[in-house]
Design a protein around this motif. Structure first.
Motif, PDB file in Angstrom:
ATOM      1  N   ARG A   1       0.774  -1.484   0.177  1.00 39.98           N
ATOM      2  CA  ARG A   1       0.050   0.050  -0.079  1.00 39.98           C
ATOM      3  C   ARG A   1       0.764   1.185   0.022  1.00 39.98           C
ATOM      4  N   LYS A   2       2.122   1.256   0.637  1.00 43.12           N
ATOM      5  CA  LYS A   2       2.998   2.189   0.769  1.00 43.12           C
ATOM      6  C   LYS A   2       3.510   2.623  -0.536  1.00 43.12           C
ATOM      7  N   SER A   3       3.908   1.599  -1.317  1.00 44.31           N
ATOM      8  CA  SER A   3       4.409   1.574  -2.437  1.00 44.31           C
ATOM      9  C   SER A   3       3.933   1.595  -3.471  1.00 44.31           C
ATOM     10  N   LEU A   4       2.469   1.559  -3.703  1.00 51.45           N
ATOM     11  CA  LEU A   4       1.720   1.380  -4.738  1.00 51.45           C
ATOM     12  C   LEU A   4       1.989   2.076  -6.271  1.00 51.45           C
ATOM     13  N   GLN A   5       2.660   3.156  -5.788  1.00 49.19           N
ATOM     14  CA  GLN A   5       2.912   3.874  -7.184  1.00 49.19           C
ATOM     15  C   GLN A   5       3.664   3.531  -7.990  1.00 49.19           C
ATOM     16  N   TRP A   6       4.418   2.284  -7.537  1.00 48.98           N
ATOM     17  CA  TRP A   6       5.590   1.781  -8.105  1.00 48.98           C
ATOM     18  C   TRP A   6       4.776   0.438  -9.274  1.00 48.98           C
ATOM     19  N   LEU A   7       3.706   0.246  -8.923  1.00 42.86           N
ATOM     20  CA  LEU A   7       2.861  -0.710  -9.702  1.00 42.86           C
ATOM     21  C   LEU A   7       2.393   0.043 -10.832  1.00 42.86           C
ATOM     22  N   GLY A   8       1.963   1.079 -10.720  1.00 41.58           N
ATOM     23  CA  GLY A   8       1.735   1.959 -11.876  1.00 41.58           C
ATOM     24  C   GLY A   8       2.628   2.292 -12.691  1.00 41.58           C
ATOM     25  N   ALA A   9       3.828   2.720 -12.099  1.00 40.52           N
ATOM     26  CA  ALA A   9       4.968   2.983 -12.830  1.00 40.52           C
ATOM     27  C   ALA A   9       5.527   1.963 -13.620  1.00 40.52           C
ATOM     28  N   ASP A  10       5.341   0.722 -13.139  1.00 40.64           N
ATOM     29  CA  ASP A  10       5.768  -0.588 -13.762  1.00 40.64           C
ATOM     30  C   ASP A  10       5.022  -0.829 -14.832  1.00 40.64           C
ATOM     31  N   MET A  11       3.550  -0.441 -14.849  1.00 43.48           N
ATOM     32  CA  MET A  11       2.547  -0.600 -15.895  1.00 43.48           C
ATOM     33  C   MET A  11       2.723   0.268 -16.897  1.00 43.48           C
ATOM     34  N   PHE A  12       2.987   1.474 -16.663  1.00 43.17           N
ATOM     35  CA  PHE A  12       2.558   2.665 -17.535  1.00 43.17           C
ATOM     36  C   PHE A  12       4.197   3.707 -17.608  1.00 43.17           C
ATOM     37  N   ILE A  13       4.730   3.158 -18.431  1.00 43.43           N
ATOM     38  CA  ILE A  13       5.858   4.305 -18.602  1.00 43.43           C
ATOM     39  C   ILE A  13       5.969   4.778 -20.063  1.00 43.43           C
ATOM     40  N   ASP A  14       6.189   5.992 -20.222  1.00 42.39           N
ATOM     41  CA  ASP A  14       6.483   6.335 -21.599  1.00 42.39           C
ATOM     42  C   ASP A  14       7.832   7.043 -21.792  1.00 42.39           C
ATOM     43  N   VAL A  15       8.660   6.950 -22.777  1.00 45.04           N
ATOM     44  CA  VAL A  15       9.655   7.485 -23.133  1.00 45.04           C
ATOM     45  C   VAL A  15       9.737   8.790 -23.352  1.00 45.04           C
ATOM     46  N   ALA A  16      10.362   9.853 -22.819  1.00 47.35           N
ATOM     47  CA  ALA A  16      10.293  11.243 -23.113  1.00 47.35           C
ATOM     48  C   ALA A  16      11.288  11.785 -23.976  1.00 47.35           C
ATOM     49  N   LYS A  17      12.557  11.120 -24.255  1.00 49.82           N
ATOM     50  CA  LYS A  17      13.511  11.527 -25.028  1.00 49.82           C
ATOM     51  C   LYS A  17      14.482  10.310 -25.533  1.00 49.82           C
ATOM     52  N   ILE A  18      14.775  10.162 -27.056  1.00 51.49           N
ATOM     53  CA  ILE A  18      15.878   9.179 -27.419  1.00 51.49           C
ATOM     54  C   ILE A  18      16.850  10.034 -27.853  1.00 51.49           C
ATOM     55  N   GLU A  19      18.091   9.374 -27.685  1.00 50.59           N
ATOM     56  CA  GLU A  19      19.182   9.895 -28.277  1.00 50.59           C
ATOM     57  C   GLU A  19      20.081   8.723 -28.960  1.00 50.59           C
ATOM     58  N   VAL A  20      20.719   9.082 -30.000  1.00 51.12           N
ATOM     59  CA  VAL A  20      21.495   7.922 -30.753  1.00 51.12           C
ATOM     60  C   VAL A  20      22.987   8.380 -30.946  1.00 51.12           C
ATOM     61  N   GLN A  21      23.838   7.287 -30.938  1.00 47.77           N
ATOM     62  CA  GLN A  21      25.037   7.718 -31.174  1.00 47.77           C
ATOM     63  C   GLN A  21      25.778   6.745 -32.221  1.00 47.77           C
TER      64      GLN A  21
END
Length: 318
Positions: A68-88
């Motif tokens: 219950r204390k850490s439940l935010q991490w369940l949402g983070a695990d299921m829903f994460i989007d990329v903000a930026k991509i870099e290529v070298q």
């Protein structure tokens, strides 16, 4: 004089393709990760690997209220989007080669080193930064570095690492590390060595929960004999190897994701096993607690959210 560089690159409209010795990788821009990992003609990905923050709730977690204390991490695990991509390319940064920029490249593009980094923002309040960097070397090895930026305003993490969902069930796995199931506070009795595990065993708890963790691992080899290719009837075993980078890692290899285990209140509610879920972890919260009625894990075995986490590993065919 012909080209001598080891990797061929395909600059697609929305993907970056890299072909090396007996391997082929496709990195997706829109899907935010590695879309395809083919070694010796065998596909190893069912979904793009993403950072993982959650392990299924244990009886001790329920007793001390950690989930219950850490439940935010369940949402983070299921829903994460990329903000930026870099290529070298060969250690030279280039503009992200999405359409129409990719039109400046031809059909014969080569390099000895390709690096693509995905920068994510977690679906937490507040959000924090996570990055995953893939480096393809001239030998075809795929080096992965995962980074978590600490934030003191977030709750302790259950785990941090990468989750790989493999298209079919593994027949088993081999690893060099500690014997049996181990967690950070459950290392006594784990003997260093090389071990083979048949199948993908799930501990038959009355209520499904996290299980099958292996700490202090030097390498893991996942073995399969089936693919999703209906024309492939060979059933000859083939394997993929995960090796430590700067330090040993923890892993689990199960037929279920953490969310599938979390969603089942009894064993019969688990879905029919169809895939292999390999979690390669740089940090693991203990399952500890002296009992299941409220005792917390000793502080030494927490994963405080304010601490940065950085780990790396190597993927290659064997």
């Amino acid at each position: 004089m012909g080209n001598t560089k080891a990797l061929q690159i395909v600059y697609g409209d929305g993907t970056l393709g890299v072909t090396g010795p007996d391997c082929h990788y496709i990195f997706s821009y829109s899907r935010g990760g590695l879309e395809s990992l083919v070694v010796s003609g065998k596909e190893w990905l069912y979904r793009e690997p993403k950072p993982t923050f959650w392990r299924a709730t244990t009886d001790n977690d329920r007793g001390n209220g950690f989930s219950r204390k850490s439940l935010q991490w369940l949402g983070a695990d299921m829903f994460i989007d990329v903000a930026k991509i870099e290529v070298q390319i060969d250690e030279r940064p280039i503009t992200l080669p999405v359409a129409p920029i990719n039109n400046q490249y031809g059909p014969e593009e080569f390099a000895d080193r390709v690096q693509i980094t995905y920068f994510y923002k977690t679906a937490t309040v507040p959000a924090t930064a996570v990055s995953v960097q893939y480096t393809v070397t001239a030998t075809g090895q795929l080096r992965v570095q995962a980074s978590y930026l600490g934030n003191a305003d977030l709750p302790d993490l259950p785990v941090f690492g990468m989750r790989f969902v493999i298209p079919t069930l593994a027949t088993g796995y081999e690893y060099a590390g500690l014997s049996g199931e181990t967690y950070p506070d459950r290392l006594i009795g784990g003997k260093p060595g090389t071990y083979h595990v048949t199948g993908l065993p799930v501990t038959p708890y009355l209520v499904p929960q996290d299980c099958g963790m292996h700490m202090q691992t030097k390498w893991l080899k996942v073995i399969r004999n089936t693919t999703k290719n209906n024309a492939d009837h060979s059933q000859v075993p083939f394997s993929l190897k995960f090796s430590q980078g700067g330090a040993p890692f923890a892993f689990s290899a199960l037929p279920y994701t953490a969310e599938e285990l979390e969603n089942a209140t009894h064993q019969e509610e688990l879905p029919v096993p169809r895939r292999t879920v390999v979690s390669i972890l740089g940090a693991v919260r203990s399952v500890g607690g002296i009992d299941s009625w409220g005792a917390d894990v000793d502080p030494a075995y927490h994963i405080p959210a304010d601490q940065d986490i950085l780990f790396d590993f190597v993927i290659e065919g064997v």
